[in-house]
Design a protein around this motif. Sequence first.
Motif, PDB file in Angstrom:
ATOM      1  N   THR A 101     -21.124  26.759 -68.612  1.00 26.51           N
ATOM      2  CA  THR A 101     -19.742  27.013 -68.222  1.00 26.51           C
ATOM      3  C   THR A 101     -19.445  26.084 -67.056  1.00 26.51           C
ATOM      4  OG1 THR A 101     -19.894  29.337 -68.873  1.00 26.51           O
ATOM      5  CG2 THR A 101     -18.052  28.706 -67.456  1.00 26.51           C
ATOM      6  N   GLY A 102     -18.566  25.119 -67.282  1.00 28.82           N
ATOM      7  CA  GLY A 102     -18.258  24.136 -66.260  1.00 28.82           C
ATOM      8  C   GLY A 102     -17.418  24.716 -65.148  1.00 28.82           C
ATOM      9  N   ALA A 103     -17.261  23.949 -64.082  1.00 28.54           N
ATOM     10  CA  ALA A 103     -16.452  24.393 -62.953  1.00 28.54           C
ATOM     11  C   ALA A 103     -14.990  24.543 -63.335  1.00 28.54           C
ATOM     12  CB  ALA A 103     -16.591  23.415 -61.790  1.00 28.54           C
ATOM     13  N   ASP A 104     -14.584  23.930 -64.456  1.00 28.35           N
ATOM     14  CA  ASP A 104     -13.205  24.087 -64.931  1.00 28.35           C
ATOM     15  C   ASP A 104     -13.033  25.341 -65.764  1.00 28.35           C
ATOM     16  OD1 ASP A 104     -14.710  23.288 -67.083  1.00 28.35           O
ATOM     17  OD2 ASP A 104     -13.261  21.823 -67.844  1.00 28.35           O
ATOM     18  N   ASP A 264     -18.476  12.956 -55.369  1.00 29.30           N
ATOM     19  CA  ASP A 264     -19.184  11.948 -56.163  1.00 29.30           C
ATOM     20  C   ASP A 264     -20.245  12.591 -57.050  1.00 29.30           C
ATOM     21  OD1 ASP A 264     -19.654   9.210 -56.872  1.00 29.30           O
ATOM     22  OD2 ASP A 264     -21.453   9.219 -55.616  1.00 29.30           O
ATOM     23  N   VAL A 265     -20.347  13.899 -57.038  1.00 28.11           N
ATOM     24  CA  VAL A 265     -21.375  14.615 -57.780  1.00 28.11           C
ATOM     25  C   VAL A 265     -21.303  14.297 -59.269  1.00 28.11           C
ATOM     26  CG1 VAL A 265     -19.935  16.680 -58.098  1.00 28.11           C
ATOM     27  CG2 VAL A 265     -22.448  16.888 -58.096  1.00 28.11           C
ATOM     28  N   HIS A 266     -22.460  14.297 -59.934  1.00 29.85           N
ATOM     29  CA  HIS A 266     -22.478  13.988 -61.365  1.00 29.85           C
ATOM     30  C   HIS A 266     -23.603  14.789 -62.025  1.00 29.85           C
ATOM     31  CE1 HIS A 266     -21.129  11.809 -64.845  1.00 29.85           C
ATOM     32  NE2 HIS A 266     -20.408  10.956 -64.113  1.00 29.85           N
ATOM     33  N   TYR A 273     -17.613  19.534 -61.428  1.00 24.93           N
ATOM     34  CA  TYR A 273     -17.186  19.934 -60.082  1.00 24.93           C
ATOM     35  C   TYR A 273     -16.401  18.827 -59.377  1.00 24.93           C
ATOM     36  CZ  TYR A 273     -20.176  24.040 -60.442  1.00 24.93           C
ATOM     37  OH  TYR A 273     -20.737  25.225 -60.843  1.00 24.93           O
ATOM     38  N   ARG A 274     -16.237  17.676 -60.004  1.00 23.47           N
ATOM     39  CA  ARG A 274     -15.478  16.593 -59.409  1.00 23.47           C
ATOM     40  C   ARG A 274     -13.984  16.868 -59.517  1.00 23.47           C
ATOM     41  NH1 ARG A 274     -18.610  11.404 -59.808  1.00 23.47           N
ATOM     42  NH2 ARG A 274     -16.585  10.378 -59.799  1.00 23.47           N
ATOM     43  N   THR A 275     -13.227  16.481 -58.518  1.00 29.63           N
ATOM     44  CA  THR A 275     -11.782  16.698 -58.586  1.00 29.63           C
ATOM     45  C   THR A 275     -11.131  15.799 -59.623  1.00 29.63           C
ATOM     46  OG1 THR A 275     -11.413  15.108 -56.784  1.00 29.63           O
ATOM     47  CG2 THR A 275     -11.626  17.447 -56.177  1.00 29.63           C
TER      48      THR A 275
END
Length: 336
Positions: A101-104, A264-266, A273-275
């Motif tokens: 489950t992604g941050a979105d 910059d997280v990947h 979690y990147r904007t």
Amino acid sequence: MARWSASTAAAVATVLGAGLLYMALVASAQPLQPGNMQVINVDDKRNSKFTCVDVKKKRPGCAATCPSRCPKKCLVLCPTCKTFCLCDFYPGVSCGDPRFTGADGNNFYFHGKKDQDFCILSDAGLHINAHFIGKRNPAMSRDFTWIQALGIRFAHHHLYVGAARTAKWDAAADRLALAFDDEDVSLPAFVGARWAPPTAPGLSVTRTAPANTVVVELKGVFRIMANVVPITAEDSRVHRYGVTDDDSLAHLDLGFKFYDLTDDVHGVLGQTYRTDYVNRLNVTAKMPVMGGADTFVTSGLFDADCAVARFGRRSTTTASTAAGAGIAMVTDAKYL
């Protein structure tokens, strides 16, 4: 799977409080009070109904049935009787044939490949790889895969969290394997048993059940729930996994909570979690799959050499500076 509405998400957030608390309650089999989230063990009670009662507002109780997609447990939000599977509802979860489950808020599968390691999250001060195990189905073009272990790097430290291979599953036997900086970690077999190394005082591992379930926390950096589970004979029959008697394919169901990630997280999960993250998956599909295994593959469980690795990068951005400071506060040495 559709995302929750804002009102439902807010209600669950209120009930759950701090992130992974509910998982600790699930593991320790402590029932919640009426008016809160009830944890239901499905077992052989798939069609049983469970009653929710609101003692505060004196509303009549309602009956709830666990959704058929919940294999072992479900959550019932009382007194509304909304039901959810444990792995369906909040960012940072990975369960089963790795479904994240992604941050979105959207669910996706990342199958990877058996017997290989993949970069789950990579940031300036934190790197997490996952080792995949699996079974080959000749009728399919891919492996059935599960996450068997995590390799976590921060500062100059290495933390291993894994499921030990076991032939016949016994829920009372602890199959959780832990190691810190190449030294095995032993935890007493009781709820609340806690270990914290003197060389990284912000790190702790706490049992939330006598066996197989822990919460791993690095203060101000991450909180991870790890639960060792097997592939049951019923799982294998329904999904045609082809599990044999010599290996229960013990693996990890995981819950992640991250703090102060840089933009910059990947990584497989980290990128969500990147904007600037744009979800290009077909979220209406029954099984939205994230590809790009070659982008995330690493040469070893503790190697930060995937194509999108960020670990160890120095940056002058505010977010990266904050993350680096957080790491420094919980270790015995300056971040390398």
